[in-house]
Design a protein around this motif. Structure first.
Motif, PDB file in Angstrom:
ATOM      1  N   ASP A 214       0.810  -1.216   0.000  1.00 50.08           N
ATOM      2  CA  ASP A 214       0.000   0.000   0.000  1.00 50.08           C
ATOM      3  C   ASP A 214       0.847   1.271   0.000  1.00 50.08           C
ATOM      4  OD1 ASP A 214       1.022  -0.389   2.516  1.00 50.08           O
ATOM      5  OD2 ASP A 214      -0.831   0.098   3.595  1.00 50.08           O
ATOM      6  N   THR A 215       2.164   1.144  -0.215  1.00 51.01           N
ATOM      7  CA  THR A 215       3.036   2.327  -0.222  1.00 51.01           C
ATOM      8  C   THR A 215       2.785   3.165  -1.475  1.00 51.01           C
ATOM      9  OG1 THR A 215       4.767   1.128   0.955  1.00 51.01           O
ATOM     10  CG2 THR A 215       5.422   3.151  -0.173  1.00 51.01           C
ATOM     11  N   PRO A 216       2.437   4.453  -1.329  1.00 55.84           N
ATOM     12  CA  PRO A 216       2.272   5.303  -2.514  1.00 55.84           C
ATOM     13  C   PRO A 216       3.618   5.470  -3.232  1.00 55.84           C
ATOM     14  CG  PRO A 216       1.324   6.330  -0.550  1.00 55.84           C
ATOM     15  CD  PRO A 216       2.143   5.170  -0.078  1.00 55.84           C
ATOM     16  N   VAL A 217       3.582   5.376  -4.551  1.00 54.43           N
ATOM     17  CA  VAL A 217       4.800   5.488  -5.343  1.00 54.43           C
ATOM     18  C   VAL A 217       4.557   6.445  -6.504  1.00 54.43           C
ATOM     19  CG1 VAL A 217       6.491   4.283  -6.768  1.00 54.43           C
ATOM     20  CG2 VAL A 217       5.546   3.159  -4.742  1.00 54.43           C
ATOM     21  N   GLU A 218       5.436   7.428  -6.653  1.00 57.26           N
ATOM     22  CA  GLU A 218       5.369   8.338  -7.779  1.00 57.26           C
ATOM     23  C   GLU A 218       6.249   7.797  -8.914  1.00 57.26           C
ATOM     24  OE1 GLU A 218       6.550  12.105  -6.229  1.00 57.26           O
ATOM     25  OE2 GLU A 218       4.857  12.235  -4.828  1.00 57.26           O
ATOM     26  N   LEU A 219       6.093   8.376 -10.105  1.00 53.85           N
ATOM     27  CA  LEU A 219       6.832   7.885 -11.265  1.00 53.85           C
ATOM     28  C   LEU A 219       7.569   9.035 -11.948  1.00 53.85           C
ATOM     29  CD1 LEU A 219       7.116   5.054 -12.622  1.00 53.85           C
ATOM     30  CD2 LEU A 219       5.563   5.910 -14.374  1.00 53.85           C
ATOM     31  N   TYR A 220       8.827   8.782 -12.302  1.00 52.61           N
ATOM     32  CA  TYR A 220       9.644   9.736 -13.051  1.00 52.61           C
ATOM     33  C   TYR A 220      10.133   8.995 -14.298  1.00 52.61           C
ATOM     34  CZ  TYR A 220      13.255  13.301 -13.948  1.00 52.61           C
ATOM     35  OH  TYR A 220      14.035  14.291 -14.507  1.00 52.61           O
ATOM     36  N   GLN A 221       9.659   9.444 -15.463  1.00 49.17           N
ATOM     37  CA  GLN A 221       9.964   8.738 -16.706  1.00 49.17           C
ATOM     38  C   GLN A 221      11.257   9.268 -17.324  1.00 49.17           C
ATOM     39  OE1 GLN A 221       7.095   6.705 -17.571  1.00 49.17           O
ATOM     40  NE2 GLN A 221       8.470   5.458 -18.795  1.00 49.17           N
ATOM     41  N   ILE A 222      12.164   8.362 -17.681  1.00 49.96           N
ATOM     42  CA  ILE A 222      13.411   8.721 -18.357  1.00 49.96           C
ATOM     43  C   ILE A 222      13.354   8.137 -19.770  1.00 49.96           C
ATOM     44  CG2 ILE A 222      15.930   8.471 -18.357  1.00 49.96           C
ATOM     45  CD1 ILE A 222      15.737   8.026 -15.311  1.00 49.96           C
ATOM     46  N   THR A 223      13.308   9.017 -20.783  1.00 50.14           N
ATOM     47  CA  THR A 223      13.165   8.516 -22.148  1.00 50.14           C
ATOM     48  C   THR A 223      14.233   9.021 -23.104  1.00 50.14           C
ATOM     49  OG1 THR A 223      11.602  10.328 -22.550  1.00 50.14           O
ATOM     50  CG2 THR A 223      10.677   8.176 -21.976  1.00 50.14           C
ATOM     51  N   HIS A 224      14.704  10.226 -22.946  1.00 49.48           N
ATOM     52  CA  HIS A 224      15.590  10.807 -23.956  1.00 49.48           C
ATOM     53  C   HIS A 224      16.995  11.089 -23.430  1.00 49.48           C
ATOM     54  CE1 HIS A 224      12.131  11.132 -26.516  1.00 49.48           C
ATOM     55  NE2 HIS A 224      11.502  11.907 -25.641  1.00 49.48           N
ATOM     56  N   GLN A 225      17.377  10.420 -22.355  1.00 49.26           N
ATOM     57  CA  GLN A 225      18.713  10.584 -21.794  1.00 49.26           C
ATOM     58  C   GLN A 225      19.362   9.218 -21.645  1.00 49.26           C
ATOM     59  OE1 GLN A 225      16.929  12.828 -18.401  1.00 49.26           O
ATOM     60  NE2 GLN A 225      18.755  14.086 -18.567  1.00 49.26           N
ATOM     61  N   SER A 226      20.676   9.227 -21.497  1.00 46.87           N
ATOM     62  CA  SER A 226      21.340   7.976 -21.156  1.00 46.87           C
ATOM     63  C   SER A 226      20.846   7.555 -19.776  1.00 46.87           C
ATOM     64  CB  SER A 226      22.854   8.161 -21.135  1.00 46.87           C
ATOM     65  OG  SER A 226      23.243   8.941 -20.013  1.00 46.87           O
ATOM     66  N   PRO A 227      20.840   6.244 -19.490  1.00 53.61           N
ATOM     67  CA  PRO A 227      20.328   5.803 -18.183  1.00 53.61           C
ATOM     68  C   PRO A 227      21.000   6.496 -17.004  1.00 53.61           C
ATOM     69  CG  PRO A 227      20.569   3.928 -19.633  1.00 53.61           C
ATOM     70  CD  PRO A 227      21.157   5.106 -20.359  1.00 53.61           C
ATOM     71  N   ALA A 228      22.335   6.596 -17.035  1.00 49.81           N
ATOM     72  CA  ALA A 228      23.041   7.215 -15.901  1.00 49.81           C
ATOM     73  C   ALA A 228      22.665   8.687 -15.771  1.00 49.81           C
ATOM     74  CB  ALA A 228      24.547   7.058 -16.072  1.00 49.81           C
ATOM     75  N   ASP A 229      22.663   9.421 -16.892  1.00 47.61           N
ATOM     76  CA  ASP A 229      22.289  10.836 -16.850  1.00 47.61           C
ATOM     77  C   ASP A 229      20.857  11.001 -16.362  1.00 47.61           C
ATOM     78  OD1 ASP A 229      24.775  11.608 -17.752  1.00 47.61           O
ATOM     79  OD2 ASP A 229      24.157  11.768 -19.853  1.00 47.61           O
TER      80      ASP A 229
END
Length: 282
Positions: A214-229
């Motif tokens: 039941d822990t609320p979780v937000e989402l941050y989408q990474i699409t146009h950068q290198s994974p590390a960046d």
């Protein structure tokens, strides 16, 4: 017996900060802190004359005593129970023995700016220990802010299925005890359906049982950068106190700190990075 957090206290000059972070994280579980002084790291076998050998021995003894006094000084300032131990044996034996004796949940190590020394220690000292213990590892950079119990935690996920190993699952109560908001940094492929991938990574996190369902979780989408960046940018944008990376066996047990996303995040992050080892996928 209470669980413990094992701090590799003399692999860098950041032992005090690493110990303070360990104490903050372990406080909700009343975890003991063990500062492990590894004598083998300071041994350089060279041929010396008897006179020079005697001087070298005296200086080594003085340095050891000063280091132990410094570590005990750190231990006495930590909340809860903290002890100092030392081992003259190889790092592999010393750490695995300490983990077994103290039922350690987590390894903690400070990262200094001396990248050459850090690289040497990671490849020749730390990796063999990680292969043996399979424990989660918290890396505390020299530039990290003052230790706090995390209030914002960033979990980097790529959407691929993962199962935390037994040691990582044992750390789940520690994450659950943090009064934190949790954000998933999702490393999405360019042609991925964002709605579908959002559902997928949330489902993978629930299935991992790292957090209560039941822990609320937000989402941050990474699409146009290198994974590390993308992970580093997400850490900055969400003002994360802690970055969590899933360390899969192919990297965690192979070349974790060499030419990998994990290595780039570790080397550039100014926030503590927690590596959670995963089981090998079938």
């Amino acid at each position: 017996m209470s669980p413990s957090i094992l701090v590799l206290a003399n692999v860098s000059a950041t032992a005090e900060r690493a110990a303070r972070y360990a104490a903050r994280l372990g406080a909700p579980l009343h975890a003991n802190i063990v500062l492990l002084n590894l004598l083998a790291l300071n041994a350089y076998p060279v041929m010396l004359t008897p006179e020079l050998a005697e001087i070298e021995t005296r200086e080594a003894a003085l340095e050891r005593n000063e280091r132990l006094e410094g570590l005990w000084s750190i231990a006495r300032q930590l909340p809860g129970l903290a002890v100092v131990e030392e081992s003259p044996g190889p790092m592999f034996d010393a750490v695995t023995t300490a983990v077994r004796q103290h039922q350690s949940l987590l390894l903690v190590m400070g990262l200094s700016a001396e990248h050459g020394l850090l690289d040497h220690l990671l490849h020749n000292q730390i990796l063999p220990v990680l292969r043996a213990t399979h424990l989660p590892l918290l890396l505390v950079p020299e530039a990290a802010p003052p230790p706090v119990l995390p209030r914002r935690v960033l979990l980097a996920l790529d959407g691929d299925p993962f199962t935390p190993n037994i040691a990582a699952r044992h750390l789940a109560p520690l994450l659950a005890a943090c009064p934190a908001t949790f954000t998933i940094a999702h490393l999405a492929e360019a042609d991925e359906s964002l709605e579908f991938s959002n559902q997928l990574v949330r489902a993978e996190l629930r299935a991992s049982m790292l957090l209560p369902t039941d822990t609320p979780v937000e989402l941050y989408q990474i699409t146009h950068q290198s994974p590390a960046d993308g992970i580093l940018q997400a850490s900055f944008d969400t003002q994360a106190d802690l970055v969590v990376l899933v360390a899969r066996p192919r990297s965690f047990l192979g070349r974790l700190f060499h030419r990998s996303v994990t290595a780039r995040v570790i080397s550039r992050s100014q926030k503590p990075v927690l590596l959670l080892p995963a089981e090998e996928a079938d």
